[in-house]
Design a protein around this motif. Structure first.
Motif, mmCIF file in Angstrom:
data_model
loop_
_atom_site.group_PDB
_atom_site.id
_atom_site.type_symbol
_atom_site.label_atom_id
_atom_site.label_comp_id
_atom_site.label_asym_id
_atom_site.label_seq_id
_atom_site.Cartn_x
_atom_site.Cartn_y
_atom_site.Cartn_z
ATOM 1 N N GLY A 210 1.040 -1.020 -0.009
ATOM 2 C CA GLY A 210 -0.261 -0.110 -0.087
ATOM 3 C C GLY A 210 0.803 1.316 0.216
ATOM 4 O O GLY A 210 1.970 0.972 -0.878
ATOM 5 N N TYR A 211 0.806 1.998 1.192
ATOM 6 C CA TYR A 211 1.647 3.912 0.861
ATOM 7 C C TYR A 211 2.720 2.973 1.863
ATOM 8 O O TYR A 211 3.267 4.350 1.929
ATOM 9 C CB TYR A 211 0.419 4.911 1.792
ATOM 10 N N GLY A 212 2.996 2.230 2.098
ATOM 11 C CA GLY A 212 4.110 2.064 3.097
ATOM 12 C C GLY A 212 4.267 2.032 4.313
ATOM 13 O O GLY A 212 5.205 2.474 5.417
ATOM 14 N N SER A 213 3.054 2.446 5.082
ATOM 15 C CA SER A 213 2.396 2.859 6.189
ATOM 16 C C SER A 213 3.097 1.762 7.662
ATOM 17 O O SER A 213 3.394 2.084 8.289
ATOM 18 C CB SER A 213 1.633 4.025 6.157
ATOM 19 N N PRO B 275 9.316 9.374 2.972
ATOM 20 C CA PRO B 275 11.168 8.700 2.543
ATOM 21 C C PRO B 275 10.920 8.275 4.225
ATOM 22 O O PRO B 275 10.160 8.858 5.325
ATOM 23 C CB PRO B 275 11.740 9.160 1.832
ATOM 24 N N GLU B 276 11.526 6.688 4.500
ATOM 25 C CA GLU B 276 11.674 6.583 5.897
ATOM 26 C C GLU B 276 12.963 5.638 5.744
ATOM 27 O O GLU B 276 13.081 5.355 5.435
ATOM 28 C CB GLU B 276 10.391 5.598 6.579
ATOM 29 N N PRO B 277 13.626 5.872 6.794
ATOM 30 C CA PRO B 277 15.336 5.141 6.593
ATOM 31 C C PRO B 277 14.705 3.642 6.487
ATOM 32 O O PRO B 277 14.170 3.038 7.522
ATOM 33 C CB PRO B 277 15.647 5.701 8.082
ATOM 34 N N ASP B 278 15.700 2.940 6.036
ATOM 35 C CA ASP B 278 15.523 1.208 5.651
ATOM 36 C C ASP B 278 14.119 0.995 5.184
ATOM 37 O O ASP B 278 14.221 -0.123 5.330
ATOM 38 C CB ASP B 278 15.477 0.773 7.291
ATOM 39 N N VAL B 279 13.703 1.732 4.567
ATOM 40 C CA VAL B 279 12.596 1.114 3.854
ATOM 41 C C VAL B 279 12.443 1.768 2.061
ATOM 42 O O VAL B 279 12.402 2.730 2.122
ATOM 43 C CB VAL B 279 11.069 2.027 4.140
ATOM 44 N N ASP B 280 12.101 0.770 1.558
ATOM 45 C CA ASP B 280 12.636 0.647 -0.253
ATOM 46 C C ASP B 280 11.345 0.664 -0.221
ATOM 47 O O ASP B 280 10.821 -1.016 -0.492
ATOM 48 C CB ASP B 280 13.262 -0.150 -0.489
ATOM 49 N N ILE B 281 10.274 0.899 -1.074
ATOM 50 C CA ILE B 281 9.200 1.000 -1.892
ATOM 51 C C ILE B 281 9.042 0.769 -3.364
ATOM 52 O O ILE B 281 9.234 2.284 -3.597
ATOM 53 C CB ILE B 281 7.950 1.773 -1.361
ATOM 54 N N GLN B 282 8.748 -0.442 -3.489
ATOM 55 C CA GLN B 282 9.003 -0.584 -4.741
ATOM 56 C C GLN B 282 7.660 -0.418 -5.737
ATOM 57 O O GLN B 282 7.121 -1.497 -5.588
ATOM 58 C CB GLN B 282 9.857 -1.838 -4.947
ATOM 59 N N VAL C 26 14.403 -2.693 11.508
ATOM 60 C CA VAL C 26 14.076 -4.268 9.988
ATOM 61 C C VAL C 26 14.217 -3.172 9.430
ATOM 62 O O VAL C 26 14.344 -2.035 9.001
ATOM 63 C CB VAL C 26 13.138 -4.561 10.525
ATOM 64 N N ARG C 27 14.775 -4.205 8.317
ATOM 65 C CA ARG C 27 15.121 -3.088 6.983
ATOM 66 C C ARG C 27 13.218 -3.937 6.539
ATOM 67 O O ARG C 27 13.476 -4.968 6.525
ATOM 68 C CB ARG C 27 15.803 -3.448 5.957
ATOM 69 N N VAL C 28 13.193 -3.407 5.161
ATOM 70 C CA VAL C 28 11.487 -3.655 4.466
ATOM 71 C C VAL C 28 11.749 -3.251 2.915
ATOM 72 O O VAL C 28 12.022 -1.818 3.046
ATOM 73 C CB VAL C 28 10.691 -3.051 5.276
ATOM 74 N N THR C 29 11.985 -4.120 2.501
ATOM 75 C CA THR C 29 11.592 -4.203 1.491
ATOM 76 C C THR C 29 10.106 -4.203 0.829
ATOM 77 O O THR C 29 8.906 -5.155 1.302
ATOM 78 C CB THR C 29 12.459 -4.927 -0.401
ATOM 79 N N GLY C 30 9.165 -2.974 0.346
ATOM 80 C CA GLY C 30 7.649 -3.525 -0.280
ATOM 81 C C GLY C 30 7.048 -3.276 -1.753
ATOM 82 O O GLY C 30 8.622 -2.797 -2.194
ATOM 83 N N PHE C 31 6.011 -3.676 -1.748
ATOM 84 C CA PHE C 31 5.918 -4.108 -3.127
ATOM 85 C C PHE C 31 4.308 -3.671 -3.510
ATOM 86 O O PHE C 31 3.948 -4.326 -2.671
ATOM 87 C CB PHE C 31 6.039 -5.452 -3.543
ATOM 88 N N THR C 32 4.317 -2.469 -4.037
ATOM 89 C CA THR C 32 3.146 -2.583 -4.479
ATOM 90 C C THR C 32 2.577 -2.216 -6.037
ATOM 91 O O THR C 32 3.190 -1.864 -7.372
ATOM 92 C CB THR C 32 2.090 -0.465 -3.835
ATOM 93 N N ILE C 33 1.771 -2.128 -6.564
ATOM 94 C CA ILE C 33 1.095 -2.452 -7.993
ATOM 95 C C ILE C 33 0.308 -1.231 -8.256
ATOM 96 O O ILE C 33 0.450 -0.844 -9.595
ATOM 97 C CB ILE C 33 1.043 -3.284 -8.652
ATOM 98 N N SER C 34 0.161 -0.561 -6.999
ATOM 99 C CA SER C 34 -0.400 0.873 -7.614
ATOM 100 C C SER C 34 0.538 2.303 -7.290
ATOM 101 O O SER C 34 1.375 2.236 -6.798
ATOM 102 C CB SER C 34 -1.363 1.096 -6.477
#
Length: 280
Positions: A73-76, A106-113, A87-95
């Motif tokens: 989603g929005y990465g929340s 943006p947030e450190p250690d969060v990568d939204i793709q 922790v380090r998080v890689t997130g996936f959304t198709i929107s």
């Protein structure tokens, strides 16, 4: 498996969330998932965060671990768990709309793709933990959804799924008038039962370590969403124009159906905890 009478694919799902993006953030909030009322006294915001906290507890997250948010989603949720558990998080959304909003926050250690989980490109055994909060329902190929999670997780990795589930053995009228329309209106390619989800997980190589039926604890979400939507339509001309003119407006008309589906037991809300076996 409940399948809608109109086929749904990833393009339809992405279009659904992109078109309704402004309304969703107003009605659902930034998390775009149910709240969990553990005491019944929580505010809506507290209940939403409580569900995320529950997922983090089930995952037993440890500082420094690499994690995956499938359908972020929005990465929340990714931001909350990255901040509280370090922790380090890689997130996936198709929107594209959701990915754009995440990039603006943006947030450190969060990568939204902006990428489909079914073609995620992650290396084998590259993550320690993964979660999917109300995104598995949108997966066109659910066995592959599980198989990709199993591939990406390292031995001993943990996986928690929060899912809209169909009642086991739902009667014909529940399927025709509640479950199938919910799939169609919500752009769900299919909706499975608990037994079907656990069978797919085991077939992918996971061990099922826990299951909780949280239906009664989350059902209040839809009453709140209905109130917020009505208020938005009454006081905000722009929201009214977007909601009533949208191609995907049937999603909002389906809110009363979702309330009834929970009250009749046709739909369940399951929290499934899985683990990938350790290597010998």
């Amino acid at each position: 498996m409940i399948v809608p009478d109109i086929s749904q694919n990833a393009v339809a799902v992405a279009d659904h969330y992109d078109e309704l993006d402004p309304i969703y953030r107003r009605v659902w909030g930034e998390h775009v998932h149910h709240g969990l009322w553990e005491t019944g006294r929580e505010t809506a915001a507290e209940a939403v965060e409580a569900l995320v906290h529950t997922v983090g507890e089930r995952l037993r997250l440890r500082p420094g671990e690499s994690c995956v948010d499938i359908g972020c989603g929005y990465g929340s949720t990714a931001r909350q768990l990255a901040g509280t558990h370090r922790v380090r998080v890689t997130g996936f959304t198709i929107s594209a709309g959701q990915a754009r909003y995440a990039a603006e926050h943006p947030e450190p250690d969060v990568d939204i793709q902006l990428r489909d989980w079914l073609s995620n490109g992650l290396a084998d055994s590259s993550a320690n933990a993964a979660w999917a909060i109300e995104s598995s329902e949108h997966m066109v190929d659910k066995p592959r959804f599980f198989a990709e999670a199993q591939r990406v997780l390292s031995p001993g990795g943990r996986f928690v799924i929060c899912a809209w589930l169909a009642e086991t053995g739902a009667s014909g009228w529940k399927v025709r008038h509640l479950l199938e329309p919910i799939c169609r209106e919500g752009r769900l390619p299919s909706m499975g039962t608990r037994e079907e989800y656990e069978a797919m997980a085991r077939a992918a190589g996971f061990t099922v370590t826990g299951y909780e039926d949280a239906s009664r604890s989350v059902a209040r979400t839809w009453t709140i969403c209905a109130f917020r939507l009505v208020k938005a339509l009454l006081v905000d001309p722009e929201a009214r124009r977007l909601a009533l003119g949208a191609r995907n407006r049937s999603s909002f008309l389906g809110i009363p159906r979702l309330i009834l589906a929970y009250r009749t037991g046709a739909m369940r809300y399951g929290i499934i905890t899985l683990s990938k076996p350790e290597e010998p």
